[in-house]
Design a protein around this motif. Structure first.
Motif, mmCIF file in Angstrom:
data_model
loop_
_atom_site.group_PDB
_atom_site.id
_atom_site.type_symbol
_atom_site.label_atom_id
_atom_site.label_comp_id
_atom_site.label_asym_id
_atom_site.label_seq_id
_atom_site.Cartn_x
_atom_site.Cartn_y
_atom_site.Cartn_z
ATOM 1 N N SER A 1 -30.232 -12.315 -7.769
ATOM 2 C CA SER A 1 -29.747 -13.277 -6.778
ATOM 3 C C SER A 1 -29.527 -14.665 -7.363
ATOM 4 N N ASN A 2 -30.082 -14.947 -8.544
ATOM 5 C CA ASN A 2 -29.993 -16.285 -9.114
ATOM 6 C C ASN A 2 -29.060 -16.381 -10.320
ATOM 7 N N SER A 3 -28.417 -15.288 -10.685
ATOM 8 C CA SER A 3 -27.620 -15.275 -11.902
ATOM 9 C C SER A 3 -26.537 -16.344 -11.906
ATOM 10 N N ALA A 4 -25.982 -16.642 -10.732
ATOM 11 C CA ALA A 4 -24.850 -17.571 -10.678
ATOM 12 C C ALA A 4 -25.250 -18.971 -10.224
ATOM 13 N N ASP A 5 -26.544 -19.240 -10.153
ATOM 14 C CA ASP A 5 -26.980 -20.546 -9.625
ATOM 15 C C ASP A 5 -26.385 -21.709 -10.406
ATOM 16 N N GLU A 6 -26.329 -21.560 -11.718
ATOM 17 C CA GLU A 6 -25.856 -22.676 -12.533
ATOM 18 C C GLU A 6 -24.393 -22.999 -12.211
ATOM 19 N N SER A 7 -23.572 -21.943 -12.101
ATOM 20 C CA SER A 7 -22.157 -22.203 -11.830
ATOM 21 C C SER A 7 -21.947 -22.683 -10.399
ATOM 22 N N ARG A 8 -22.769 -22.253 -9.481
ATOM 23 C CA ARG A 8 -22.594 -22.638 -8.082
ATOM 24 C C ARG A 8 -23.050 -24.065 -7.809
ATOM 25 N N PHE A 9 -24.073 -24.500 -8.509
ATOM 26 C CA PHE A 9 -24.709 -25.756 -8.122
ATOM 27 C C PHE A 9 -24.621 -26.850 -9.189
ATOM 28 N N GLU B 1 -30.373 -29.545 -5.415
ATOM 29 C CA GLU B 1 -30.674 -30.763 -6.184
ATOM 30 C C GLU B 1 -29.430 -31.615 -6.417
ATOM 31 N N SER B 2 -28.334 -30.993 -6.872
ATOM 32 C CA SER B 2 -27.189 -31.777 -7.333
ATOM 33 C C SER B 2 -26.520 -32.542 -6.203
ATOM 34 N N THR B 3 -26.525 -31.978 -5.012
ATOM 35 C CA THR B 3 -25.834 -32.621 -3.893
ATOM 36 C C THR B 3 -26.802 -33.224 -2.876
ATOM 37 N N GLN B 4 -28.082 -33.027 -3.108
ATOM 38 C CA GLN B 4 -29.098 -33.499 -2.146
ATOM 39 C C GLN B 4 -28.779 -32.992 -0.735
ATOM 40 N N SER B 5 -28.280 -31.775 -0.672
ATOM 41 C CA SER B 5 -27.929 -31.203 0.630
ATOM 42 C C SER B 5 -28.820 -29.991 0.930
ATOM 43 N N THR B 6 -28.774 -29.561 2.189
ATOM 44 C CA THR B 6 -29.600 -28.441 2.621
ATOM 45 C C THR B 6 -28.727 -27.391 3.307
#
Lengths: 387, 133
Positions: free
Chosen positions: B21-29, A298-303
């Motif tokens: 597998s999703n624990s770090a999603d917030e920091s990564r994205f 979402e944040s980068t609109q990338s795939t």
């Protein structure tokens, strides 16, 4: 792609952290997980029949007096070696520990780690003809992932691995609701296999939801709607659905396909795969799976697209003794030219019922035009006990 | 009926979930938390250091945060040094570098299906640590 296939080795696979299903038992004629597990898609506690199979067909009988019949062994397959006194309640205990050695044999770089991977207590309540109603609870130890052990990190924890209610509407259709593994692909015991990690269906990825299971003579499949793990923060939960279908070929083989679509606040994930499980008779089998995963961020609109492949072969030279070979391929980002091949020969021994000993050595090699990375070798030795 | 109550009680059992597998999603994205530099002058050493930190942070975010989500708070050179992961001006002694598959002898990171990081990224990290003010 160049793969150098050599080295015959002995010991075990990446991390049978959990008592997942053993889909290779199609080599014994068991096409469906439902035969041996309460969860019809595999994993989790064994049913009474599954325990008897593990005590007779799977385990060696070297340790028992010759006068003991197979029926005697099956009768001792219950919890604490006792035949259940009632039909409606079962308990099980599972324990796994392994030793992981990186760069084995290297005087300079060898490192060793002992890990308790599983210490689970399970309870099953069931009643009705052919276990029409079931309720399964699996509570146990969850070690922090190896990659998170160093530094300020998540800690080991105790958690519910699964808890669900099941109801078989008729012999062909069952409905299951609660915390379960997502219905997708082949549920390998090697939970960090690329075919499990890239689609996010590892040992820690159970989700609350509803699954419908269908089975007839030729087809088996399921649909799973899920809301993520409700004990996790809301914005991280992957919500969506998945489906898996298998077709029986020639009475003893299976081919199948899976699809999963899910999203959380940060990205959506689409994953699809094809797989096959082939019965080579006398306990020998081949399992293969290929798949692709797409993340739309979402944040980068990338795939980001990833691809994976798996080929596992099992041979059974003698009762209680399996020799396997595991070849995996992963391209974490298809726009990147690098990819990984991991190869792992292993032996798996069931010297007596309730005991599994396994040893793998696996080699990981990175291929790519820009990288020149020495191979990584890892040795894993595992003890798995269940009561 | 007692059995039904027993089933419901069982299925309500649950426990905390602190990684998957999703624990770090917030920091990564999510966006970078590095404070903006006081200077925009490309010839200013402070600005050059800031750019190197941002570049390196973004590489680590992409390549490492999936598992090492706790590193997202390391938004300054000093915090990286204090974490013990980075030895100022000494990349070879920094576990952030010598655990990488790119290092010789090779480490084991990034783990799993992730291959060695691209060489350009690796050199960026090495340069960042070597030139830390």
């Amino acid at each position: 792609m160049k793969i150098t296939l050599f080295f015959l080795v002995i010991l075990f696979s990446i991390s049978s952290k959990l008592s997942l299903a053993y889909p290779n038992y199609i080599g014994h004629g068991y096409t469906s997980c439902l035969n041996c597990h309460y969860n019809p898609f595999g994993n989790g506690p064994l049913n009474d029949y599954g325990r008897a199979v593990s005590a007779t067909l799977i385990s060696a009988r070297w340790a028992y007096p010759k006068t003991w019949t197979e029926e005697d062994l099956a009768e001792k397959s219950g919890t604490l070696f006792r035949k259940p006194k009632q039909d409606w309640f079962r308990t099980q205990f599972n324990y796994r520990r392994f030793r992981l050695t990186r760069n084995p044999g290297s005087a300079k770089n060898e490192t060793e780690l002992w890990l308790t991977m599983q210490a689970d207590a399970r309870a099953i309540i069931k009643f009705g003809e052919n276990d029409k109603f079931t309720s399964v609870v699996n509570y146990g130890y969850a070690p922090a992932p190896l990659s998170q052990v160093s530094g300020v990190s998540n800690k080991d924890s105790w958690r519910s691995r699964e808890h669900y209610i099941g109801y078989k509407i008729n012999p062909k259709v069952g409905v299951y609701a609660g915390l379960m593994d997502k219905v997708y692909g082949v549920r390998l015991v090697e939970h960090i296999a690329f075919s499990r990690s890239l689609p996010q269906v590892t040992m820690n990825d159970q989700a609350h939801g509803i699954a419908v299971h269908y089975l007839n003579d030729k087809w088996e499949g399921g649909i799973n709607g899920f809301l993520g793990n409700l004990s996790q923060e809301e914005n991280l939960r992957m919500k969506g659905g998945s489906t898996m279908v298998e077709r029986t070929i020639g009475d003893i083989h299976r081919i199948g396909a899976s699809y999963m679509s899910s999203r959380n606040k940060f990205y959506s994930l689409q994953s699809y795969s094809m797989h096959t499980r082939l019965n080579l008779k006398d306990g020998a089998s081949i399992i293969a799976e290929i798949g692709e995963v797409q993340k739309d961020i979402e944040s980068t609109q990338s795939t980001i697209k990833s691809r994976y492949g798996l080929l596992q072969t099992y041979l059974r030279p003698a009762r209680g003794f399996y020799v396997l070979n595991n070849i995996e391929y992963a391209k974490a980002d298809t726009s990147d030219e690098n990819y990984i091949v991991r190869w792992g020969p292993a032996i798996q021994i069931f010297p007596a019922q309730r005991i599994e000993l396994r040893g793998d050595i696996y080699n990981t090699r990175v291929f790519g035009p820009e990288t020149s990375v020495p191979d990584n070798w890892t040795l894993l030795l595992q003890t798995h006990l269940w009561l | 009926m007692n059995k039904v109550f027993l089933i419901i009680a069982f299925t309500l059992l649950s426990s905390c979930q602190n990684f998957n597998s999703n624990s770090a999603d917030e920091s990564r994205f999510s966006e970078s938390p590095i404070p903006a530099s006081g200077s925009n002058d490309p010839n200013d050493p402070a600005y050059q250091s800031y750019v190197k930190l941002v570049k390196s942070y973004n590489i680590i975010k992409t390549r490492c945060f999936q598992c090492h989500s706790q590193w997202q708070n390391l938004n300054s050179n000093q915090k990286w040094i204090d974490s013990g992961l980075v030895f100022k001006n000494n990349p070879e002694s920094s576990s952030l570098i010598n655990r990488l598959k790119n290092f010789d002898p090779p480490g084991d990171m990034p783990s799993g299906a992730n291959s060695a990081i691209p060489n350009d990224d690796y050199l960026t990290l090495v340069d960042w640590i070597e030139s830390m003010p």
